[in-house]
Write an enzyme that holds these catalytic residues in place. Structure first.
Site, PDB file in Angstrom:
ATOM      1  N   ASN A  19       5.594   8.033  -7.654  1.00  0.00           N
ATOM      2  CA  ASN A  19       6.374   7.338  -6.634  1.00  0.00           C
ATOM      3  C   ASN A  19       7.314   8.383  -6.038  1.00  0.00           C
ATOM      4  O   ASN A  19       8.349   8.693  -6.613  1.00  0.00           O
ATOM      5  CB  ASN A  19       7.146   6.187  -7.295  1.00  0.00           C
ATOM      6  CG  ASN A  19       7.941   5.378  -6.289  1.00  0.00           C
ATOM      7  OD1 ASN A  19       8.002   5.724  -5.110  1.00  0.00           O
ATOM      8  ND2 ASN A  19       8.557   4.312  -6.756  1.00  0.00           N
ATOM      9  N   ARG A 105       2.271   5.397  -5.017  1.00  0.00           N
ATOM     10  CA  ARG A 105       2.856   4.248  -4.339  1.00  0.00           C
ATOM     11  C   ARG A 105       3.138   4.676  -2.904  1.00  0.00           C
ATOM     12  O   ARG A 105       3.810   5.688  -2.671  1.00  0.00           O
ATOM     13  CB  ARG A 105       4.166   3.868  -5.012  1.00  0.00           C
ATOM     14  CG  ARG A 105       4.861   2.781  -4.252  1.00  0.00           C
ATOM     15  CD  ARG A 105       6.240   2.516  -4.784  1.00  0.00           C
ATOM     16  NE  ARG A 105       6.837   1.452  -4.007  1.00  0.00           N
ATOM     17  CZ  ARG A 105       8.123   1.397  -3.709  1.00  0.00           C
ATOM     18  NH1 ARG A 105       8.947   2.333  -4.121  1.00  0.00           N
ATOM     19  NH2 ARG A 105       8.584   0.392  -3.008  1.00  0.00           N
ATOM     20  N   HIS A 194       6.629  -5.384  -2.009  1.00  0.00           N
ATOM     21  CA  HIS A 194       6.453  -5.763  -3.427  1.00  0.00           C
ATOM     22  C   HIS A 194       5.042  -6.278  -3.720  1.00  0.00           C
ATOM     23  O   HIS A 194       4.816  -6.955  -4.721  1.00  0.00           O
ATOM     24  CB  HIS A 194       7.468  -6.858  -3.865  1.00  0.00           C
ATOM     25  CG  HIS A 194       8.897  -6.402  -3.879  1.00  0.00           C
ATOM     26  ND1 HIS A 194       9.932  -7.205  -3.451  1.00  0.00           N
ATOM     27  CD2 HIS A 194       9.457  -5.246  -4.270  1.00  0.00           C
ATOM     28  CE1 HIS A 194      11.079  -6.554  -3.580  1.00  0.00           C
ATOM     29  NE2 HIS A 194      10.811  -5.366  -4.078  1.00  0.00           N
ATOM     30  N   ARG A 255      21.607  -4.854  -0.019  1.00  0.00           N
ATOM     31  CA  ARG A 255      21.086  -5.285   1.287  1.00  0.00           C
ATOM     32  C   ARG A 255      21.466  -6.740   1.556  1.00  0.00           C
ATOM     33  O   ARG A 255      21.465  -7.564   0.642  1.00  0.00           O
ATOM     34  CB  ARG A 255      19.563  -5.156   1.330  1.00  0.00           C
ATOM     35  CG  ARG A 255      19.077  -3.731   1.412  1.00  0.00           C
ATOM     36  CD  ARG A 255      17.564  -3.662   1.307  1.00  0.00           C
ATOM     37  NE  ARG A 255      17.168  -2.906   0.138  1.00  0.00           N
ATOM     38  CZ  ARG A 255      15.963  -2.925  -0.411  1.00  0.00           C
ATOM     39  NH1 ARG A 255      15.013  -3.669   0.110  1.00  0.00           N
ATOM     40  NH2 ARG A 255      15.695  -2.213  -1.472  1.00  0.00           N
ATOM     41  N   GLU A 399       4.212  -2.400 -12.108  1.00  0.00           N
ATOM     42  CA  GLU A 399       3.591  -1.848 -10.902  1.00  0.00           C
ATOM     43  C   GLU A 399       2.840  -0.562 -11.212  1.00  0.00           C
ATOM     44  O   GLU A 399       1.785  -0.303 -10.634  1.00  0.00           O
ATOM     45  CB  GLU A 399       4.668  -1.614  -9.830  1.00  0.00           C
ATOM     46  CG  GLU A 399       5.193  -2.918  -9.264  1.00  0.00           C
ATOM     47  CD  GLU A 399       6.548  -2.782  -8.596  1.00  0.00           C
ATOM     48  OE1 GLU A 399       7.555  -2.687  -9.331  1.00  0.00           O
ATOM     49  OE2 GLU A 399       6.618  -2.768  -7.358  1.00  0.00           O
TER      50      GLU A 399
END
Ligand code: ADP
Length: 420
Positions: A19, A105, A194, A255, A399
């Protein structure tokens, strides 16, 4: 480690999962069949002479190494350099410890990528051409892909997109009511994120329930630093809360999630904020952090609220209200709800948030099983609700394992001799 690394599903060997961010690379070397981790770690300050690699070879403790060269290539070479040290390349059967591919990813696949793909020149060009949709992420993801290519040419590489799973959404769910050219010329639509996590947890939910995924109507809430909810009907995403960017939808760590789009013009005029300042505030100074003034970390906000901090209590109230509202909104795309699934750091660990959300969703047929919820569903095959028409569950996500499995599956096409 031999036997435990070998899979039943054509997945013998090991996969390096990467990633790559703008200044960091998270990585794990794992067996796609069992999920066993061999190595894992993170390189930080990548691209600078202060680059530093923290690497853990299980079961040893973390080791820190300086990487004065600092480039993505230097980082990847160093990580790969650890493989022979681990004795993996010389495994007795010559296959079980072999590196069969690298899985990356990739944040944004636009409308082009609807599933994971083997990387070739054309895929690299297409990811590059989606970079305007994720200017901070896609170029970094590509730097990781190109570094592996340079260091290990010929190693199969696979790109796994956060957005791909949501490409099954119907247009009623993915289009915004904005001028048509915004979509046709600029790609302004809801993409959702996601996706890799939703693929993993919905498949796992079906396993835990002992029912085929293709017959299940699920709402899943991925609640980590970024938070979203998705509606998954018969295994396909039909709606989600994140949009063109991962800013839309739920309240997150820093956020804002949804705000009135009118806020932009209003604050540009009233507070003379620039586009950069507005963006920065909504991405990094809002959410749990902006409301509580305490932290972006749910554990700290929960602790402050328990001690009576009013702003922390407000942050939790807004977080839960918006989450419960989003979950019930997702049911519209399903017409029936079989299970509500919680995952991600908050979803897997916060009995408080889950309990408060379930308390709001009694009208959907959900009632908390307080004891099972306190134990994060560990002794109840994930279940945290009492008997009823809908089951609520905690299903831990992975993941990296999903990326490793996609990589093993697609790498078998490149080198079929490696697959059993
Ligand atoms: P990321 O999205 O970066 O992968 P995670 O999925 O690890 O992040 O989720 C991080 C969030 O999970 C943080 O807000 C953290 O406070 C929260 N979290 C982790 N453990 C708990 C816990 N026991 N109770 C409440 N929140 C928790």
């Amino acid at each position: 480690m031999g036997e435990s690394l070998r899979g039943s599903g054509g997945a013998g060997g090991l996969v390096l999962v990467l990633n790559s961010g703008s200044s960091s690379v998270k990585f794990a070397l794992l067996a796609p069949a069992s999920g066993e981790r061999i190595l894992a770690g993170i390189a930080e300050k990548v691209g600078t002479p202060e680059a530093e690699l923290q690497i853990r070879r299980y079961p040893d403790p973390v080791v820190t190494e300086q990487l004065p060269e600092g480039s993505y290539q230097a980082v990847i070479s160093r990580i790969l350099g650890h493989l022979p040290d681990a004795g993996l390349e010389t495994a007795a059967d010559g296959a079980s410890g072999h590196l069969i591919g690298a899985g990356h990813r990739v944040v944004h696949g636009g409308e082009r990528f609807t599933a994971s793909v083997l990387v070739d020149d054309e895929v690299i060009a297409a990811i590059r051409s989606s970079s305007h949709l994720a200017p901070l992420h896609n170029p970094a993801n590509l730097a990781g892909i190109e570094a592996v290519r340079a260091v290990r040419p010929g190693l199969p590489q696979v790109a796994v997109f956060d957005t791909a799973f949501h490409q099954t959404m119907p247009r009623a769910a993915f289009r915004y009511a904005v001028p048509e050219p915004w979509y046709t010329r600029y790609g302004v639509r809801r993409y959702g994120f996601h996706g890799t996590s939703y693929r993993f947890v919905t498949a796992r939910t079906a396993e835990l329930l002992g029912r085929p995924l293709t017959e299940l109507r699920l709402v899943a809430a991925h609640l980590g630093n970024g938070c979203s909810v998705a509606a998954v009907r018969d295994g396909a995403s039909v709606d989600t809360t994140m949009g063109l960017t991962p800013l839309e939808g739920l309240v997150m760590g820093t956020r804002s999630g949804d705000v009135d789009p009118g806020v932009f013009g209003y604050l540009a005029e009233r507070a003379r904020l620039t586009i950069d300042e507005l963006n920065d505030a909504l991405y990094t100074a809002s959410g749990l952090w902006g409301m509580s003034g305490v932290s972006n970390d749910m554990r700290t906000v929960e602790a402050a609220a328990a001690e009576g901090n009013e702003r922390a209590r407000l942050a939790l109230e807004v977080f839960v209200h918006r989450l419960a509202k989003a979950i019930s909104g997702m049911v519209v795309g399903l017409e029936r709800l079989d299970a509500l699934v919680f995952t991600g750091g908050i979803g897997e660990n916060s009995a408080l948030i889950r309990g408060q959300v379930l308390a709001r969703l009694g009208f959907l047929g959900l009632t908390e099983d307080a004891e099972a919820n306190t134990r994060d569903g560990r002794d109840t095959r994930g279940r945290i609700s009492l008997d009823g028409p809908v089951v609520a569950m905690v299903v831990p996500t992975d993941e990296e394992l999903m990326i490793a499995r996609d990589t093993a599956r697609l790498a078998a096409f490149v080198n079929p001799s490696r697959s059993p």
